[in-house]
Enzyme design. Structure first.
Site, short mmCIF file in Angstrom:
data_model
loop_
_atom_site.label_atom_id
_atom_site.label_comp_id
_atom_site.label_asym_id
_atom_site.label_seq_id
_atom_site.Cartn_x
_atom_site.Cartn_y
_atom_site.Cartn_z
N GLU A 32 -5.08 -1.16 -8.66
CA GLU A 32 -4.05 -0.15 -9.16
C GLU A 32 -2.92 -0.73 -9.54
OE1 GLU A 32 -4.97 3.97 -6.41
OE2 GLU A 32 -3.76 2.16 -5.50
N SER A 68 0.87 -1.20 0.04
CA SER A 68 0.06 0.08 0.07
C SER A 68 0.93 1.46 -0.09
CB SER A 68 -0.83 0.13 1.08
OG SER A 68 -1.80 -1.09 1.37
N HIS A 80 -2.15 -3.49 -6.54
CA HIS A 80 -2.61 -2.91 -5.42
C HIS A 80 -4.15 -3.21 -5.32
CE1 HIS A 80 -3.58 0.33 -2.37
NE2 HIS A 80 -3.00 -0.79 -1.64
N ASN A 134 -5.08 6.41 -2.24
CA ASN A 134 -4.40 6.86 -0.92
C ASN A 134 -3.90 8.38 -1.03
OD1 ASN A 134 -5.19 4.80 0.79
ND2 ASN A 134 -3.33 3.52 0.47
N1 LIG Z 1 -5.25 -4.53 4.83
C1 LIG Z 1 -5.33 -3.83 3.92
O1 LIG Z 1 -6.72 -3.25 3.87
C2 LIG Z 1 -4.71 -3.65 2.63
C3 LIG Z 1 -5.19 -3.13 1.62
C4 LIG Z 1 -4.12 -3.08 0.27
C5 LIG Z 1 -2.88 -3.50 0.48
N2 LIG Z 1 -2.52 -4.06 1.66
C6 LIG Z 1 -1.12 -4.67 1.90
O2 LIG Z 1 -1.04 -6.06 1.51
C7 LIG Z 1 -0.12 -6.56 2.25
C8 LIG Z 1 -0.47 -7.67 3.33
O3 LIG Z 1 -1.29 -7.03 4.25
P1 LIG Z 1 -2.61 -7.75 4.86
O4 LIG Z 1 -3.55 -6.79 5.56
O5 LIG Z 1 -2.94 -8.82 4.30
O6 LIG Z 1 -1.57 -8.35 6.30
P2 LIG Z 1 -1.77 -9.50 7.03
O7 LIG Z 1 -1.00 -9.23 8.47
O8 LIG Z 1 -3.31 -9.80 7.26
O9 LIG Z 1 -1.09 -10.80 6.47
C9 LIG Z 1 0.18 -10.89 6.01
C10 LIG Z 1 0.56 -12.43 5.97
O10 LIG Z 1 1.92 -12.66 5.34
C11 LIG Z 1 2.48 -13.55 6.22
N3 LIG Z 1 3.85 -13.56 6.12
C12 LIG Z 1 4.98 -12.82 6.49
N4 LIG Z 1 6.12 -13.08 5.80
C13 LIG Z 1 5.88 -14.12 4.86
C14 LIG Z 1 6.37 -14.71 3.97
N5 LIG Z 1 7.79 -14.42 3.75
N6 LIG Z 1 6.11 -15.70 2.83
C15 LIG Z 1 4.70 -16.01 3.03
N7 LIG Z 1 3.93 -15.26 3.85
C16 LIG Z 1 4.38 -14.29 4.81
C17 LIG Z 1 2.11 -13.50 7.56
O11 LIG Z 1 2.09 -14.81 8.42
C18 LIG Z 1 0.72 -13.08 7.28
O12 LIG Z 1 -0.16 -14.09 7.79
C19 LIG Z 1 0.69 -5.63 3.03
O13 LIG Z 1 1.59 -4.99 1.98
C20 LIG Z 1 -0.29 -4.46 3.17
O14 LIG Z 1 0.16 -3.07 2.75
C21 LIG Z 1 -3.44 -4.35 2.80
#
Ligand SMILES: NC(=O)c1ccc[n+]([C@@H]2O[C@H](COP(=O)([O-])OP(=O)(O)OC[C@H]3O[C@@H](n4cnc5c(N)ncnc54)[C@H](O)[C@@H]3O)[C@@H](O)[C@H]2O)c1
Length: 294
Positions: free
Chosen positions: A152, A119, A140, A190
């Site tokens: 995106e 993000s 994204h 954003n």
């Molecule tokens: N939450 C949102 O609304 C949102 C929206 C758009 C983008 N994002 C982006 O998406 C990404 C993930 O966010 P999220 O909200 O799903 O987080 P989350 O914490 O729910 O999930 C992340 C997962 O990645 C796993 N992980 C960590 N290291 C790893 C590796 N080396 N290999 C495989 N898995 C691994 C963790 O165990 C965890 O379960 C981030 O970059 C975030 O910025 C989030």
């Protein structure tokens, strides 16, 4: 070369949604987590979502079963290597993401496209750590991934035009509406949304109006589905604070600077809905009450 097989890294909130839409769109999909319990938790969540779609009548049972059969969970990084595109959705930490790409890169064929769902982090900074910056893009997605239509698609100055077009076409094949953006913190959504949310906090801080009146104004006066302070509670104040700081660092513009009240709330652990308290108190989740802040 058209994308046929997909790998997803991370099966948390976003990774599980991404894996679900890829499998539903017909792509054999491998999803990796860091341990077996998290693989199982992620896949169970997807199964529950698919079941719900069948119950609602928006998906046939046979389509659910076919999508489930296309999904494979793993803890091994090498299992991600056979894909035409790897979508990374692991924790939002540059060091962790760079380490992941460094480990994966030598295992993948030269044609494989790398995509990050970050993000706020720099796509360029990740791309240069892979040795294939020309095949690196941002994809994204928005939360919840199965519901939100927008993706995106972002490029750096090093991304090949053909790779960018392929990633854009791939998002369309997932049934999403892709938009093209360049690698700047916040991309499009954003970039516009975060200053608006921060301004709502500043308005509260300056005593312009109460929490409820600020939210109602934007709902009833502008047709927003929820007010900005309610939205901040949904997103999580820690997340917004983190993104705002990255954007301020890049642009050095006041409008991206997190207001002191937001910082104080993050320090106090009042991060919104997920922590039970933000601008509203969620002790009774169906009936949130504005908190007294000042
Ligand atoms: N939450 C949102 O609304 C949102 C929206 C758009 C983008 N994002 C982006 O998406 C990404 C993930 O966010 P999220 O909200 O799903 O987080 P989350 O914490 O729910 O999930 C992340 C997962 O990645 C796993 N992980 C960590 N290291 C790893 C590796 N080396 N290999 C495989 N898995 C691994 C963790 O165990 C965890 O379960 C981030 O970059 C975030 O910025 C989030």
């Amino acid at each position: 070369m058209a994308i046929e097989k997909v790998s997803v890294a991370g099966c948390g909130l976003m990774g599980s949604g991404i894996a679900q839409v890829c499998a539903l769109a017909g792509f054999p999909t491998v999803v990796r987590e860091v341990n077996d319990a998290l693989v199982e938790k992620g896949l169970k969540g997807i199964e529950k979502n698919l079941d719900r779609l069948v119950e609602k009548g928006t998906l046939r049972a046979a389509e659910r079963d076919a999508a489930r059969a296309r999904l494979k969970g793993t803890t091994k990084i090498e299992d991600l290597a056979g894909a035409d595109i790897v979508i990374e959705a692991i924790i939002e930490q540059l060091a962790a993401k760079r380490e992941f790409w460094r480990e994966l890169e030598p295992r993948c064929g030269r044609h494989t496209i790398f995509a990050s769902n970050t993000s706020s982090l720099s796509i360029t900074e990740m791309a240069v750590s892979t040795g294939r910056p020309q095949r690196f893009v941002g994809l994204h997605f928005f939360n919840p991934v199965p519901v939100m239509k927008l993706v995106e698609v972002t490029r750096t100055i090093a991304t090949d035009d053909a790779v960018f077009d392929e990633a854009h076409a791939f998002a369309q094949r997932l049934g999403k509406v892709p938009v093209r953006a360049t690698d700047r913190p916040g991309f499009i959504v954003n970039r516009l949304l975060v200053p608006f949310l921060l301004d709502a906090v500043r308005a509260l801080e300056e005593g312009v109006a109460s929490i409820e009146d600020i939210d109602n104004s934007m709902k009833l006066g502008c047709g927003h589905p929820m007010g900005p302070l309610t939205l901040l509670d949904f997103v999580g104040h820690d997340t917004t604070y983190y993104i705002a700081n990255i954007m301020f660092e890049e642009f050095k513009e006041k409008r991206f600077a997190p207001p002191p009240l937001l910082k104080r709330m993050v320090l106090a652990g009042w991060n919104g809905r997920k922590s039970g308290r933000g601008f509203y108190d969620y002790s009774d989740p169906k009936n949130p009450k504005p908190v007294k802040l000042l």
